[in-house]
Structure formats: structure tokens, C-alpha cells
Design a protein around this motif. Sequence first.
Motif, PDB file in Angstrom:
ATOM      1  N   ARG A  80       0.823  -1.207   0.000  1.00 55.99           N
ATOM      2  CA  ARG A  80       0.000   0.000   0.000  1.00 55.99           C
ATOM      3  C   ARG A  80       0.862   1.264   0.000  1.00 55.99           C
ATOM      4  O   ARG A  80       0.641   2.172  -0.784  1.00 55.99           O
ATOM      5  CB  ARG A  80      -0.893  -0.027   1.247  1.00 55.99           C
ATOM      6  CG  ARG A  80      -1.741   1.188   1.439  1.00 55.99           C
ATOM      7  CD  ARG A  80      -2.351   1.147   2.817  1.00 55.99           C
ATOM      8  NE  ARG A  80      -3.336   0.097   2.959  1.00 55.99           N
ATOM      9  CZ  ARG A  80      -4.601   0.209   2.567  1.00 55.99           C
ATOM     10  NH1 ARG A  80      -5.009   1.315   2.032  1.00 55.99           N
ATOM     11  NH2 ARG A  80      -5.435  -0.787   2.729  1.00 55.99           N
ATOM     12  N   VAL A  81       1.897   1.294   0.852  1.00 48.26           N
ATOM     13  CA  VAL A  81       2.751   2.493   0.874  1.00 48.26           C
ATOM     14  C   VAL A  81       3.664   2.578  -0.336  1.00 48.26           C
ATOM     15  O   VAL A  81       4.051   3.662  -0.748  1.00 48.26           O
ATOM     16  CB  VAL A  81       3.631   2.619   2.144  1.00 48.26           C
ATOM     17  CG1 VAL A  81       2.886   3.273   3.249  1.00 48.26           C
ATOM     18  CG2 VAL A  81       4.208   1.316   2.578  1.00 48.26           C
ATOM     19  N   ARG A 254       5.246   5.143   6.606  1.00 53.99           N
ATOM     20  CA  ARG A 254       4.660   6.247   5.867  1.00 53.99           C
ATOM     21  C   ARG A 254       5.513   6.583   4.656  1.00 53.99           C
ATOM     22  O   ARG A 254       6.735   6.609   4.743  1.00 53.99           O
ATOM     23  CB  ARG A 254       4.585   7.473   6.789  1.00 53.99           C
ATOM     24  CG  ARG A 254       3.775   8.620   6.251  1.00 53.99           C
ATOM     25  CD  ARG A 254       3.929   9.830   7.147  1.00 53.99           C
ATOM     26  NE  ARG A 254       3.435   9.624   8.497  1.00 53.99           N
ATOM     27  CZ  ARG A 254       2.214   9.985   8.903  1.00 53.99           C
ATOM     28  NH1 ARG A 254       1.386  10.537   8.077  1.00 53.99           N
ATOM     29  NH2 ARG A 254       1.858   9.784  10.148  1.00 53.99           N
ATOM     30  N   ASN A 264       2.200  10.126   1.627  1.00 58.39           N
ATOM     31  CA  ASN A 264       1.391  10.191   2.832  1.00 58.39           C
ATOM     32  C   ASN A 264       0.476   9.013   3.020  1.00 58.39           C
ATOM     33  O   ASN A 264      -0.365   8.994   3.906  1.00 58.39           O
ATOM     34  CB  ASN A 264       0.602  11.487   2.921  1.00 58.39           C
ATOM     35  CG  ASN A 264       1.198  12.342   4.009  1.00 58.39           C
ATOM     36  OD1 ASN A 264       1.703  11.794   4.988  1.00 58.39           O
ATOM     37  ND2 ASN A 264       1.165  13.634   3.858  1.00 58.39           N
ATOM     38  N   GLU A 265       0.617   8.014   2.169  1.00 55.79           N
ATOM     39  CA  GLU A 265      -0.102   6.769   2.382  1.00 55.79           C
ATOM     40  C   GLU A 265       0.584   6.081   3.555  1.00 55.79           C
ATOM     41  O   GLU A 265       1.788   6.196   3.726  1.00 55.79           O
ATOM     42  CB  GLU A 265       0.025   5.923   1.115  1.00 55.79           C
ATOM     43  CG  GLU A 265      -0.863   4.733   1.074  1.00 55.79           C
ATOM     44  CD  GLU A 265      -2.333   5.121   1.159  1.00 55.79           C
ATOM     45  OE1 GLU A 265      -2.838   5.187   2.292  1.00 55.79           O
ATOM     46  OE2 GLU A 265      -2.957   5.339   0.126  1.00 55.79           O
ATOM     47  N   GLU A 304      -5.154   9.726   6.963  1.00 56.14           N
ATOM     48  CA  GLU A 304      -3.785   9.516   6.529  1.00 56.14           C
ATOM     49  C   GLU A 304      -3.830   8.716   5.250  1.00 56.14           C
ATOM     50  O   GLU A 304      -4.289   7.579   5.261  1.00 56.14           O
ATOM     51  CB  GLU A 304      -2.995   8.744   7.586  1.00 56.14           C
ATOM     52  CG  GLU A 304      -2.952   9.438   8.922  1.00 56.14           C
ATOM     53  CD  GLU A 304      -2.007  10.624   8.911  1.00 56.14           C
ATOM     54  OE1 GLU A 304      -1.359  10.851   7.880  1.00 56.14           O
ATOM     55  OE2 GLU A 304      -1.936  11.336   9.912  1.00 56.14           O
ATOM     56  N   GLY A 305      -3.377   9.299   4.161  1.00 55.61           N
ATOM     57  CA  GLY A 305      -3.451   8.598   2.893  1.00 55.61           C
ATOM     58  C   GLY A 305      -4.898   8.407   2.512  1.00 55.61           C
ATOM     59  O   GLY A 305      -5.654   9.355   2.434  1.00 55.61           O
ATOM     60  N   THR A 306      -5.304   7.165   2.348  1.00 51.23           N
ATOM     61  CA  THR A 306      -6.672   6.935   1.898  1.00 51.23           C
ATOM     62  C   THR A 306      -7.566   6.427   3.008  1.00 51.23           C
ATOM     63  O   THR A 306      -8.736   6.213   2.786  1.00 51.23           O
ATOM     64  CB  THR A 306      -6.676   5.901   0.756  1.00 51.23           C
ATOM     65  OG1 THR A 306      -5.938   4.762   1.187  1.00 51.23           O
ATOM     66  CG2 THR A 306      -6.040   6.462  -0.490  1.00 51.23           C
ATOM     67  N   ARG A 307      -7.005   6.179   4.207  1.00 52.12           N
ATOM     68  CA  ARG A 307      -7.825   5.590   5.259  1.00 52.12           C
ATOM     69  C   ARG A 307      -8.020   6.517   6.442  1.00 52.12           C
ATOM     70  O   ARG A 307      -7.060   7.021   7.004  1.00 52.12           O
ATOM     71  CB  ARG A 307      -7.168   4.303   5.759  1.00 52.12           C
ATOM     72  CG  ARG A 307      -7.323   3.177   4.775  1.00 52.12           C
ATOM     73  CD  ARG A 307      -6.744   1.928   5.332  1.00 52.12           C
ATOM     74  NE  ARG A 307      -5.334   2.089   5.674  1.00 52.12           N
ATOM     75  CZ  ARG A 307      -4.559   1.095   6.022  1.00 52.12           C
ATOM     76  NH1 ARG A 307      -5.049  -0.110   6.099  1.00 52.12           N
ATOM     77  NH2 ARG A 307      -3.312   1.298   6.314  1.00 52.12           N
TER      78      ARG A 307
END
Length: 462
Positions: A80-81, A254, A264-265, A304-307
Motif C-alpha cells: 500500500r505504501v 509512511r 502520505n499513504e 492519513e493517505g486513503t484511510r
Amino acid sequence: MAKDKPTYVCSECGGNSPRWLGQCPHCKAWNTLVEQASEPNATSKNRFASLAGTQAVQALADIEASDVERTPTGLEELDRVLGGGMVEGGVVLIGGDPGIGKSTLLLQALDALQRAGQNTLYVTGEESGAQVALRSRRLGIDGSRVQVLAEIQLEKILATLAAHPGGRPLQVVVIDSIQTVYSDALTSAPGSVAQVRECAAHLTRAAKASGVAMVLVGHVTKEGALAGPRVLEHMVDTVLYFEGDTHSSYRLVRAIKNRFGAVNEIGVFAMTERGLKGVSNPSAIFLSQHREPVPGSCVLVTLEGTRPMLVEIQALVDNGGPSPRRLSVGLERDRLALLLAVLHRHAGVACMDQDVFVNAVGGVRISEPAADLAVMLAVASSLRNKPLPRGFIAFGEVGLAGEVRPAPRGQERLREAAKLGFSVALVPRANLPKKAGRELEGLTLHPVERIDEALDIVRGLP
Ligand code: TYD
Ligand code: MG
């Protein structure tokens, strides 16, 4: 030819100076300049010579846009990151405090990649092969076919990369850590700025040339920046930071910079006896459990990111001495000073003679200004020794004029809070959902435009 004069290089920012100075002229850090014998430099003449062979100029539209191919590491939170996985020829720098789990994570990732048929190499400069093997037993990945090389000399590492261990070209290489690597061609000491920078440059070039995906592990200074030259961050494609409290089991990874994905994911892991495990639904892990609401605590929804994640902000305001202290963990201290000034000027809440401590629970670091409102409410709550209502959340940026500004993607934040059973929310007016009105999935919404209004509403809540 004139003898090369030594130059001085800043160990913080990597900037040069022709003579020694107490303060770096570039980043203004004190006592960071160290001598570096000038390396044989490409003269401007042969720099142009190497450019002579570059490709012809093309219009942007005529260049074929090829998407990079990614190899998932098998650790979902890491992918994901990374923006989907490792990229051929891509170089990742991963930083973090000692003992936070960098080596553990990378060994797990390499093992998963090796099992998926990739040819992988783990270069260890800090631990012996036996120590790495011991760790792999702890991780429960015995029988791993990951190749290990205990070596710190750059030339030998490069030769190994070129020699195709495993009988075929390498696909993923981890260098743990870049600070231990040194080159004989340089006179400066191992671990010095010049060494780290040169070695990283060589390894990066080797990765680009051979198409191997490379991960460099870097140490972090007390100030939280990657030790050695900041130029490392410019050299690589992706910069990841490990954060979290070593006393708690949760770790965040991160992305600070990513040429192949969103920044920033974050990826969330829990450290267990058998290594790091991904936490796929992290929204409630940064809340502490109070049976009854306590003063000085306010929950915030950060994105943070998408969550979206819920994080508890704790504040303690207590009588200070002649020079009261302001301390924040997980939040910027300058921002705290600013918020206290706004609180005083625009809401009449004075903390001038008080010590103010603020903490984001669980070692997470919050950089978005949407935390402002929660920080201020926690401070006011501690000062008055009055808890916020049960099931309360707040978010929103607060400006110098005392206005409450909307946070990006407010609805998503509110939904997450509603899902976790929160019942009252103080939100910037502009974040009020257009259709839902004052109620959203069981969450009562109180829109505010100014900080004094926010404090008034909170006072009126049961
Ligand atoms: P490590 O990966 O060595 O950290 P780094 O490379 O960032 O310095 O992490 C070591 C820490 O993790 C150490 O304190 C022990 C702990 N740990 C576990 O809790 N479980 C495990 O399975 C492993 C391998 C380590
Ligand atoms: Mg390590």
C-alpha cells in the motif's frame, strides 16, 4: 595540476563549503561541517561529453507513456505504501529508529518475494549471517531461500550483484544498512557523509542499470531525519519512514516521497513474537480505553493517505513555573504554540502561566492541520478539568483569525466515526453533509465557524 583543496560538507543537509564554518551556510545547523577530501570530480568538459550521447528531443505527446510494472511484496500494508509493490530498477530508502522493525519487515518481505519466485538478496552490514538466520527462525520462516551476504564493502557488493547469485539476475536486493557500506576508493571514514552519499549513488546507479529493485535501510537521527546527507532522499525514488512508539506494538510505515505512488499513504503493522503483521483495519487502534470520559482527552478523525483513523489527543495543562513549558509528542510544537495563542486571543482561554503537554496516543505522528480543533478542545478541557461528552469527536483546521476551516473529505471521516459508535461530532460548517443535515448514521453533528463558538457548544453539551 593544483592539489585538490579539501571541502567541508554538512552532515545534516549535505551542503558544501570551501572552508570550515561553525554554522552550515545552507541549513544553518551548528557544528555539522566535516572535512572531506575532494573526490576526483568530473570536469565540466567531460560532463558535457557524456551528455553528447543523449537522446533527441521529443514532444511530450509523442513519448509513449508506459506504466511501471510492480511486483507485490506479499505484505499488503507494505504494498500500500509502495503504491502497489516493488518496481523494477526502483530504489526505496526506508528510515526509522533503531529497533523499530526495519530489518524484520524487510526480511519478511524478501522471504515472501522469494517464495513467489523472485531472486532476492539480503546484504547485511550490521548483523552476521547467523544473527539473520536466528531472526528468520523467530519469524517462523525457516527453510527460506533468501540469499544472504554479510558484507560492507561497496565494491564487493556491486561485484556480487553483477555475478547473478542464484544463477539468474537478481530481482530484489536489500542493503541493511546504507550507513555501514563503505568504499575503498574514498578516503573518508565509513559512515561519514561522503561515504554514505557516494555509496548510495553507486548502488542507485547499479539498480537503474540492472533493473533490480533495491531497498536501502537508513538510520534516523534524534531529530527524526535520516542520518547523513539529506541528499539521499533526492537520489532515490521512494522514501519510507517507520514510526511508532517502540513501547507499543503498533508501527506505521509512511511514504514521504514516492515517484511510483501516492505520498502520505500509510501502512499499519503490529509487532508480534512472530514478526510484523499487517493491520488491515487500523481505525480504532490509537484510542485508549477510558471507562468514563476524562478531562483533557479528545478524539479526532485523521485521514492519513486513503484511510481515516481515529486518534485520541491527550492534553495536560498544569500550573507552570516562571517559564511554563510546552511539550508535544506526535504533533508539531510550533503548531501547539500557535494554537495556544489563538485560543487565548479568540476564545479567551489563557494558558500563559501553565505548562501544556499534548500527546497523540500510540506514537502516531499527526501532521495535518485538521487536528487543530481536537488539540484546542483537549487543552481547554484539561484546563477546566471538565471532560468532553461521551462518544465525542472533532476535527477541523483553526486559522490565526480564530476561524474553523474545513478538513478535506469530511464525510469519509464522519462515516468512520459513526461506524465505530461515536455519537457527537463537532465539525467545520463547510464539512456539514449537504443532504444529511444535522444527523449522519447516528452521529449528531454540530457545525462551527469559529473557535469561540466551538467552545460554547461544547460547554452546552450534556
Ligand atoms: P529490528 O527489525 O531488528 O529493528 P531495526 O532493524 O529497525 O533496528 O527489530 C527488532 C525489534 O523487534 C526488537 O526489539 C525485537 C522485536 N521483534 C519482535 O518483537 N518480534 C520478532 O519476531 C522479531 C524478529 C523482533
Ligand atoms: Mg536492523
